[in-house]
Design an enzyme around this catalytic site. Sequence first.
Site, PDB file in Angstrom:
ATOM      1  N   ASP A 521      -9.846   6.295  19.563  1.00 29.86           N
ATOM      2  CA  ASP A 521      -9.953   4.939  20.096  1.00 29.86           C
ATOM      3  C   ASP A 521      -9.550   4.969  21.574  1.00 29.86           C
ATOM      4  OD1 ASP A 521      -9.982   1.831  19.063  1.00 29.86           O
ATOM      5  OD2 ASP A 521      -8.628   2.132  20.750  1.00 29.86           O
ATOM      6  N   ILE A 522     -10.455   4.507  22.460  1.00 31.70           N
ATOM      7  CA  ILE A 522     -10.157   4.490  23.897  1.00 31.70           C
ATOM      8  C   ILE A 522      -9.053   3.471  24.168  1.00 31.70           C
ATOM      9  CG2 ILE A 522     -11.104   4.027  26.189  1.00 31.70           C
ATOM     10  CD1 ILE A 522     -13.819   4.918  25.131  1.00 31.70           C
ATOM     11  N   GLU A 564     -15.213   0.710  20.850  1.00 28.27           N
ATOM     12  CA  GLU A 564     -14.699   1.827  21.631  1.00 28.27           C
ATOM     13  C   GLU A 564     -14.156   2.941  20.749  1.00 28.27           C
ATOM     14  OE1 GLU A 564     -11.334  -1.314  21.578  1.00 28.27           O
ATOM     15  OE2 GLU A 564     -13.504  -1.235  21.486  1.00 28.27           O
TER      16      GLU A 564
END
Length: 691
Positions: A521-522, A564
């Site tokens: 996960d960014i 994301e």
Amino acid sequence: MPACAGWLLSLSLLGLTACQPGVPEPDASNRAQQASGKSTQTEQQDPIWDELERVEREGRSHPAASEHVLHEMQPRTAPGSLARVQLLALRGYLSTEMRDAALTASIIKDLEEWPNEANRRAANLALIYIRARQQRFSDGLRQAERTMAPLAGYTVQETGPLLLLRCHDFLSFVQSETGDVDAAIANATEALKLADAIGKPWRRAQTLSNLAFIYHQAQQLDLARQFSDKSLAEVDQDPSPALLYDIYTMRGIVLQTLGLMDGAQQAKQAALDAARQAGSDTLTSLALGNFADFHLNQGRYSQALKFADEALALALATQHIDYELLARHNRGIAKIGLRRVEEGKREVLAALTRDEQRGADTIVANAWLELGMHLERAGDLSAAVEAFHQHRRKIDKVLRDETRKTLLEIQESYEDERRAKEIELLNRDNSLKTEQLRARDLQLRLWAALGGCIVLSAVLLGLAYQRIRKTNRALAHSNAALKMASERDPLTGLANRRHFQAAIKRLADKGMLSGTVFLIDIDHFKRINDQHGHAAGDTVLIEIARRLQATLRDEDLVVRWGGEEFLILVETREVSYASTLAQRLLDQIAAPTVRHGAQHIPVTASIGFASFPVAPHEVAVNWERAIDLVDTVMYLAKAHGRNKAYGIESMQASDEDGLQELAKGMEAAWQSGQVQLLTLNGPARFEESRL
């Protein structure tokens, strides 16, 4: 977007879905006059429409007094007239706003017992609108959306532009709440077209602000600001306190999301001043809630609690459940910020549960995210992880609904093309058979004299056969291309969930997963979108996808899991390999910065990973449970500062139920030694990206 900001948008836009009976000015556009025909001409000539418009514009500020005025006006409208329809629709709006069930039932009865065929279609649409508003306030957003579904079959000639505008406005609001943003934009745009035709600046201001709200919900912040600017320009031509409240509330929320705090505070103060000028407790309650949200986002919890308490007192006095829930949510978050964590959690969860019951999936998802962020800041890491986990589940549900719709459209397109190819192939096959018959007839008649025709026929058949083979290859290629398109993310080119579900079969024995799963996960992706724009956000996603593919082997599977998030699945189960790969992924994602035009954007990610079956007892799980476990340790990485990778080395459980029980309290199980975790850090220079 924080959950309370979502509530504020929703509640402030209730004013934009208000009843719309009004009259185009004598110089309104020809389009409005032609579209509504005789009904519109009557509206323009009858002075009662001016009175209806005056009540409508300020009715929301003092609903009880406005309802009394309309009740007195009703005998002046002819039974069966369009004016009676508009008056009843406006009364229905006010009665549902006041939660007066008996009055609403009486208005519904009047519409159900419409006296004649004249304007019956308009009366039916007003009836649909009032019932949907009832459902919207009785925890039934999705039911309200279904009730409004027949709106697409009504025309402006049947109902006049005002009733139709009101219904499109209301439906767009409901759809934005349930997460159907595309449909919400379509209905809000239709309402704007009707407002343009009517020609009243205040109506245009309302519909433009509604569009700003929807684009904000969709995180299209540049468009949200553009429409907010336009609505402010329109309201300056014909202001009123209630309308100014709506416009400035929306503007404050957009500017706050963009990080323009001075402008946001000024807009929120202007909204509060307008609410007080209108003398409306309901609007003042919501404006105070708006200020509470502003202070929460600034970390000023004592001030936020003060405003939330004032808002709650007014909401309880006016018996407005929506504003009460908003105030309780803000109070709970403020208490968490003041380290009254358990008390605050109870209040937030109670408000969140009510929103979940009425189907407001987007609001619920954002509420979990905001709760997780504030619990993390307060040091309650296990509760923060659970809140983040719930946020992803809710976002996944919204995403799955949207993805399911998209996949159905892709599948329908694929089936149409396949059928067209089959028909083309059948036609060619029939042509070949015809040619064969002709060749045979020619062979029989000219057998003795033209033996060479046999050779020619063979050549023709061979050519025809080659053509059929070529057509079959082209059809197979087209089908393969369509299948690939349906299983690829259009932005990054990575596999999507549909491809993953097909590929997982080869890595699962009787449904049980064998391999190592990474969930990435960014970090602070919303901040990247807000600060650099959504185009920059897309560039980040594309570049991170490229880096992941460059880091992995050809046989490894990398999937854009949603938003994301990325998922990686490798067949290797060795702990040392998984740890090495996780560290490499952290490093590759973080260095170098992502370039977007002249901007250099620092990016980090949080990673969870685990190998399956789970050591030391080799507990086998299906792929859904495997991803839930990896998701839990990924959120542990987030809760412990981000830019980290956490991996499950072992879990002291002998079966799947034991794994699930440990996963519920992963942090505590780790501290007690029941779970062994590997912890890795990303490049140190990106530590400033932590909250």
